[in-house]
Design an enzyme around this catalytic site. Structure first.
Site: not given
Ligand code: FAD
Length: 463
Positions: A34, A318-319, A442
């Site tokens: 990360e 996220a989920h 209820h």
């Molecule tokens: P991410 O959470 O994007 O994490 C990827 C990580 O990889 C990051 O920390 C990044 O720094 C790291 N990274 C990237 N490239 C590299 C590299 N080369 N080397 C090391 N590290 C690297 N989803 C929901 O389900 N419910 C919600 O209520 C919701 N609300 C949201 C609100 C906002 C404002 C936003 C922007 C998004 C929201 N989402 C929500 C969407 C959710 O955040 C994403 O779907 C989720 O975070 C995706 O998870 P991920 O693990 O795929 O990637």
């Protein structure tokens, strides 16, 4: 050459960190790379968690300002302490990101701090140190989609990240994009006192959501004070000392106009993030939308490299990423991990909330599937009346021939919690009748779910 692992996960968002924990639980020697200073990815740092913290705080402010009066609770001189609200949000974020650090230590996942680059199958470079591994999981997530002519400076023109950080309430906030992130953050600032205008290219908000629910959602948000300019496109932005002048014109062509804003939130979607990962060099294939191509087992075309979360196809939630993280870890450990994409709920955390699972009415029509509909409004639910939150309804879609649940959509108080029952029902292949015959306590909001299920058979009791 440094340490060697069974699994190296690149990215510690909900997809990556959950994958790393599950892999370690299954006895695989696991590391997670990360580059951010804290774990948890977009979700914990700049997404789900901080937005929900501000949604909750702004909802409390709105209640104190308006709704409590109805309950006979008089609160004089309600004032906003935005600095405290933002500090609380930070506390919530820190507790969550530190929590992931604790879980990594507990499960013996190594955090490799820095930027990961795949130099060859089985080798990941982290800021100049090479690590070998049997398996690489790409979980690098997504980033905001830019709009030509509207340059984000995170002060006057902000992405969702800047919109979570504002240190004063804008007089006029213009949100470009009528998706769930724009509507959630627009709601936050509207509750705190901003005038909010949402500009959307399409002639509807929240594309992909069941049309009837989306239309009801828009009406409720309008009643709350949000303004909508649908079917409009933003073609340029000029930032001056006193704000931003947006050039806006009808999406189908016509005369351009200028809309002035104190702050503009650009929120037109998210796109997969693979920058600097070295995918071209190792030959990992992307699809036409920049997503990493994977098979049903999350394997890319290069042996030993898998991908999950926002960086692959599917809803950017996220989920969904978490479940894929668990599935791929189990597959690598020789188990039969899988995700049921037909039962992934989606929730918009405005008030009322909007939640859905399974298919929309439009999808069923397009698929030529005969269906029955059951609907039940919260105005007819005793608990909703007692709470004072009667906006919205539950809508259930069941197969006309078999009565199997095909989709469920809820707009109303705590819809995000109510959808869990219907997700479980879909996961277990339940019929509408099954849900209608389950005993619901209820008075609870969940009785509206039961009644909607009964309504699908034309036998609702309270309407
Ligand atoms: P991410 O959470 O994007 O994490 C990827 C990580 O990889 C990051 O920390 C990044 O720094 C790291 N990274 C990237 N490239 C590299 C590299 N080369 N080397 C090391 N590290 C690297 N989803 C929901 O389900 N419910 C919600 O209520 C919701 N609300 C949201 C609100 C906002 C404002 C936003 C922007 C998004 C929201 N989402 C929500 C969407 C959710 O955040 C994403 O779907 C989720 O975070 C995706 O998870 P991920 O693990 O795929 O990637």
């Amino acid at each position: 050459m440094s340490d060697s692992f069974d699994v190296i996960v690149i990215g510690s968002g909900p997809g990556g960190y959950v994958c790393a924990i599950r892999a370690a639980q299954l006895g695989l020697k696991t590391a997670c790379v990360e580059k951010r200073a804290t774990l948890g990815g977009t979700c914990l740092n700049i997404g789900c968690i901080p937005s929900k913290a501000l949604l909750q705080s702004s909802e409390e402010f709105e209640k104190a300002n308006h709704a409590l009066k109805d309950h006979g609770v008089l609160v004089d001189g309600v004032k906003l302490d935005l600095a405290r609200m933002q500090a609380r949000k930070e506390e919530v974020v820190n507790a969550n990101t530190k929590g992931v650090e604790f879980l990594f230590r507990k499960n013996k996942v190594t955090w490799l701090k820095g930027t990961g680059r795949i130099t060859a199958p089985g080798t990941v470079d982290v800021d100049g140190t090479a690590y070998t591994t049997k398996n690489i999981i790409i979980a690098t997530g997504s980033e905001s989609v830019p709009l030509p002519g509207v340059a984000v400076d995170e002060k006057r023109i902000v992405s969702s990240t800047g919109a979570l950080e504002l240190d004063r309430v804008p007089g006029h906030l213009v949100v470009i994009g009528g998706g769930y992130i724009g509507l959630e953050l627009g709601s936050v600032w509207r509750r705190l006192g901003a005038e909010v205008t949402v500009i959307e290219f399409l002639d509807r908000i929240v594309p992909g959501m069941d049309n009837e629910i989306a239309a009801a959602f828009q009406r409720i948000l309008q009643k709350q004070g949000l303004k909508f300019r649908l079917g409009m496109k933003v073609t340029g932005a000029a930032t001056g000392a006193d704000g931003v002048a947006l050039t806006v014109e009808p999406a189908k062509g016509g005369t351009a106009e200028t809309i002035k804003a104190d702050v503009v939130l650009l929120s037109i979607g998210r796109r997969p993030y693979t920058e600097g990962l070295g995918l071209e060099q190792v030959g990992v294939e992307l699809d036409g939308r920049g997503r990493v191509k994977v098979d049903a087992h999350y394997a890319t075309n290069v042996a030993g490299i898998h991908a999950i979360g926002d960086v692959i196809a599917g809803p950017m939630l996220a989920h969904k990423g978490e479940d894929e993280g668990v599935a791929v870890a189990e597959i690598l450990a020789g188990q039969a991990g899988h995700v049921n994409y037909g039962a992934i709920p989606g929730v918009v955390y405005t008030w009322p909330e909007v939640a859905s699972v399974g298919q929309t009415e439009e999808e069923l029509k397009a698929g030529g599937i005969a269906y029955s509909i059951g609907k039940f409004p919260f105005t007819a639910n005793g608990r909703a009346r007692a709470i004072g939150d009667t906006d919205g309804f539950v809508k259930i879609l069941a197969d006309k021939a078999t009565d199997r649940l095909l989709g469920a959509h809820v707009i109303g108080p705590d819809a995000g919690t109510l959808i869990a029952e219907l997700t479980t029902a879909i996961e277990f292949g339940a019929s509408a009748e099954d849900v209608g015959r389950i005993c619901h306590a209820h008075p609870t909001l969940s009785e509206a779910v039961k009644e909607a299920a009964l309504a699908a058979e034309g036998r609702a009791l309270h309407i």
